[in-house]
Motif scaffolding. Structure first.
Motif, PDB file in Angstrom:
ATOM      1  N   ILE A 146     -79.502  29.209   9.862  1.00  0.00           N
ATOM      2  CA  ILE A 146     -79.963  28.141  10.392  1.00  0.00           C
ATOM      3  C   ILE A 146     -78.708  27.594  11.350  1.00  0.00           C
ATOM      4  O   ILE A 146     -79.088  26.994  12.538  1.00  0.00           O
ATOM      5  N   HIS A 147     -77.565  27.675  10.968  1.00  0.00           N
ATOM      6  CA  HIS A 147     -76.327  27.031  11.364  1.00  0.00           C
ATOM      7  C   HIS A 147     -76.372  28.098  13.022  1.00  0.00           C
ATOM      8  O   HIS A 147     -75.893  27.736  13.903  1.00  0.00           O
ATOM      9  N   LEU A 148     -76.541  29.259  12.507  1.00  0.00           N
ATOM     10  CA  LEU A 148     -76.532  30.279  13.767  1.00  0.00           C
ATOM     11  C   LEU A 148     -77.575  29.918  14.816  1.00  0.00           C
ATOM     12  O   LEU A 148     -77.204  30.092  16.097  1.00  0.00           O
ATOM     13  N   CYS A 149     -78.589  29.571  14.321  1.00  0.00           N
ATOM     14  CA  CYS A 149     -79.765  29.235  15.246  1.00  0.00           C
ATOM     15  C   CYS A 149     -79.445  28.095  16.094  1.00  0.00           C
ATOM     16  O   CYS A 149     -79.646  27.942  17.548  1.00  0.00           O
ATOM     17  N   GLY A 150     -78.809  27.192  15.488  1.00  0.00           N
ATOM     18  CA  GLY A 150     -78.145  25.779  16.229  1.00  0.00           C
ATOM     19  C   GLY A 150     -77.263  26.163  17.329  1.00  0.00           C
ATOM     20  O   GLY A 150     -77.202  25.578  18.386  1.00  0.00           O
ATOM     21  N   ALA A 151     -76.337  26.926  16.818  1.00  0.00           N
ATOM     22  CA  ALA A 151     -75.180  27.653  17.718  1.00  0.00           C
ATOM     23  C   ALA A 151     -75.709  28.312  19.014  1.00  0.00           C
ATOM     24  O   ALA A 151     -75.519  28.044  20.069  1.00  0.00           O
ATOM     25  N   LEU A 190     -86.699  32.539  14.853  1.00  0.00           N
ATOM     26  CA  LEU A 190     -85.762  33.610  14.144  1.00  0.00           C
ATOM     27  C   LEU A 190     -85.949  34.096  12.570  1.00  0.00           C
ATOM     28  O   LEU A 190     -85.798  35.175  12.566  1.00  0.00           O
ATOM     29  N   LEU A 191     -86.780  32.973  12.069  1.00  0.00           N
ATOM     30  CA  LEU A 191     -86.957  33.519  10.461  1.00  0.00           C
ATOM     31  C   LEU A 191     -88.449  34.363  10.589  1.00  0.00           C
ATOM     32  O   LEU A 191     -88.372  35.106   9.485  1.00  0.00           O
ATOM     33  N   VAL A 192     -89.296  34.121  11.436  1.00  0.00           N
ATOM     34  CA  VAL A 192     -90.540  34.770  11.140  1.00  0.00           C
ATOM     35  C   VAL A 192     -90.273  36.359  11.433  1.00  0.00           C
ATOM     36  O   VAL A 192     -90.693  37.228  10.690  1.00  0.00           O
ATOM     37  N   PRO A 193     -89.546  36.839  12.456  1.00  0.00           N
ATOM     38  CA  PRO A 193     -89.254  38.300  12.650  1.00  0.00           C
ATOM     39  C   PRO A 193     -88.456  38.779  11.455  1.00  0.00           C
ATOM     40  O   PRO A 193     -88.555  39.863  11.032  1.00  0.00           O
ATOM     41  N   LEU A 194     -87.271  37.938  11.023  1.00  0.00           N
ATOM     42  CA  LEU A 194     -86.466  38.198   9.832  1.00  0.00           C
ATOM     43  C   LEU A 194     -87.505  38.717   8.701  1.00  0.00           C
ATOM     44  O   LEU A 194     -87.309  39.594   7.838  1.00  0.00           O
ATOM     45  N   VAL A 195     -88.340  37.595   8.308  1.00  0.00           N
ATOM     46  CA  VAL A 195     -89.281  37.720   7.187  1.00  0.00           C
ATOM     47  C   VAL A 195     -90.079  39.171   7.415  1.00  0.00           C
ATOM     48  O   VAL A 195     -90.277  39.821   6.307  1.00  0.00           O
ATOM     49  N   TRP A 196     -90.623  39.357   8.624  1.00  0.00           N
ATOM     50  CA  TRP A 196     -91.445  40.374   8.885  1.00  0.00           C
ATOM     51  C   TRP A 196     -90.481  41.859   8.534  1.00  0.00           C
ATOM     52  O   TRP A 196     -91.004  42.766   7.912  1.00  0.00           O
ATOM     53  N   VAL A 197     -89.205  41.800   9.104  1.00  0.00           N
ATOM     54  CA  VAL A 197     -88.316  43.113   8.797  1.00  0.00           C
ATOM     55  C   VAL A 197     -88.144  43.321   7.480  1.00  0.00           C
ATOM     56  O   VAL A 197     -88.269  44.319   7.057  1.00  0.00           O
ATOM     57  N   VAL A 198     -88.005  42.458   6.841  1.00  0.00           N
ATOM     58  CA  VAL A 198     -87.484  42.446   5.261  1.00  0.00           C
ATOM     59  C   VAL A 198     -88.629  42.976   4.454  1.00  0.00           C
ATOM     60  O   VAL A 198     -88.637  43.611   3.748  1.00  0.00           O
ATOM     61  N   ALA A 199     -89.792  42.308   4.938  1.00  0.00           N
ATOM     62  CA  ALA A 199     -90.904  42.752   4.029  1.00  0.00           C
ATOM     63  C   ALA A 199     -91.154  44.121   4.291  1.00  0.00           C
ATOM     64  O   ALA A 199     -91.832  45.050   3.275  1.00  0.00           O
ATOM     65  N   HIS A 200     -91.559  44.701   5.616  1.00  0.00           N
ATOM     66  CA  HIS A 200     -91.433  46.178   5.825  1.00  0.00           C
ATOM     67  C   HIS A 200     -90.736  46.908   5.276  1.00  0.00           C
ATOM     68  O   HIS A 200     -91.023  48.192   4.904  1.00  0.00           O
ATOM     69  N   LEU A 201     -89.242  46.484   5.439  1.00  0.00           N
ATOM     70  CA  LEU A 201     -88.140  47.443   4.864  1.00  0.00           C
ATOM     71  C   LEU A 201     -88.382  47.690   3.376  1.00  0.00           C
ATOM     72  O   LEU A 201     -88.365  48.610   2.637  1.00  0.00           O
ATOM     73  N   THR A 202     -89.003  46.214   2.471  1.00  0.00           N
ATOM     74  CA  THR A 202     -89.250  46.510   1.387  1.00  0.00           C
ATOM     75  C   THR A 202     -90.328  47.355   0.908  1.00  0.00           C
ATOM     76  O   THR A 202     -90.413  47.919  -0.180  1.00  0.00           O
ATOM     77  N   ALA A 203     -91.309  47.549   1.680  1.00  0.00           N
ATOM     78  CA  ALA A 203     -92.716  48.202   1.387  1.00  0.00           C
ATOM     79  C   ALA A 203     -92.601  49.669   1.809  1.00  0.00           C
ATOM     80  O   ALA A 203     -93.041  50.436   1.418  1.00  0.00           O
ATOM     81  N   MET A 204     -91.370  49.941   2.809  1.00  0.00           N
ATOM     82  CA  MET A 204     -91.450  51.029   3.279  1.00  0.00           C
ATOM     83  C   MET A 204     -91.381  52.449   2.319  1.00  0.00           C
ATOM     84  O   MET A 204     -91.998  53.443   2.434  1.00  0.00           O
TER      85      MET A 204
END
Length: 219
Positions: free
Chosen positions: A77-82, A201-215
């Motif tokens: 979140i801090h990075l998003c604000g920066a 920022l967070l929606v693509p992050l969640v999508w990537v983690v979910a796909h890597l988890t299921a892969m």
């Protein structure tokens, strides 16, 4: 804007490297452990709420990744604000970015928990969809659905409480801006920009983690 909202920026960002490292380690452990897992998703996630068919490495890897996401929440979140305030921003971007940076330590962990839940829900639904097929053999039972709903409601309530606390903490700053003549439309625009930036920022992050988890189970 230097009001007392949340921890200082360096405190908010201190957990980001560790969070990224734990998330990466957890995903790697899942991938490695799934080598000994049964090749079908229905065999891996055979019964909701039980660990009988789940290799310990897979469960441990998911737990590491979840802890990493929660730990990285304030830093993200801090990075998003920066990023919002980078360069030569206008008043709107500067205001939205500075507020996100100041509130990162307060709302970061609850938002990280929501990211974990979103990623887990996406992964489980996809794997169960593949496993059940048209027969729906492995559909969720009522207790599983109730437990998931309860956990989600608790996480959402915690996040809403943190957001309201952050809003109350920046009340003096908001009042000062209004006294200086800042239009209410500017404050509403800054709030909308903050929400949009976080989703971007967070929606693509969640999508990537979910796909890597299921892969590892797509075999």
């Amino acid at each position: 804007m230097t009001g007392p909202v949340g921890p200082r920026p360096h405190h908010a960002t201190s957990g980001l490297p560790w969070g990224i490292a734990l998330t990466a380690a957890g995903l790697a452990l899942q991938t490695y452990a799934s080598g000994d897992a049964p090749p079908r998703p229905d065999a891996v996630f055979a019964v909701p709420g039980r660990l009988d068919g789940n290799p310990p490495g897979v469960v441990g890897g998911w737990a590491l990744a979840a802890i990493g996401l929660v730990l990285a929440g304030p830093g993200l979140i801090h990075l998003c604000g920066a990023l919002l305030a980078v360069g030569r921003p206008g008043v709107l971007r500067l205001l939205a970015g500075r507020v996100l940076q100041q509130e990162a330590g307060l709302i970061g962990r609850p938002v990280g928990v929501l990211c974990v839940l979103g990623s887990a829900a996406y992964t489980v639904l996809e794997l169960y969809g593949r496993a059940s097929g048209p027969s729906g053999a492995h559909a969720f039972g009522p207790l599983t659905g109730l437990g998931a709903a309860l956990v989600t409601l608790c996480a959402a309530a915690t996040t809403v409480t943190a957001v309201l606390e952050a809003r109350s903490a920046r009340g003096r700053t908001t009042a000062a801006l209004l006294r200086l003549g800042a239009p209410a439309r500017l404050l509403r625009g800054a709030a909308a920009l903050r929400a949009t930036a976080l989703l971007a920022l967070l929606v693509p992050l969640v999508w990537v983690v979910a796909h890597l988890t299921a892969m590892p189970f797509r075999r």
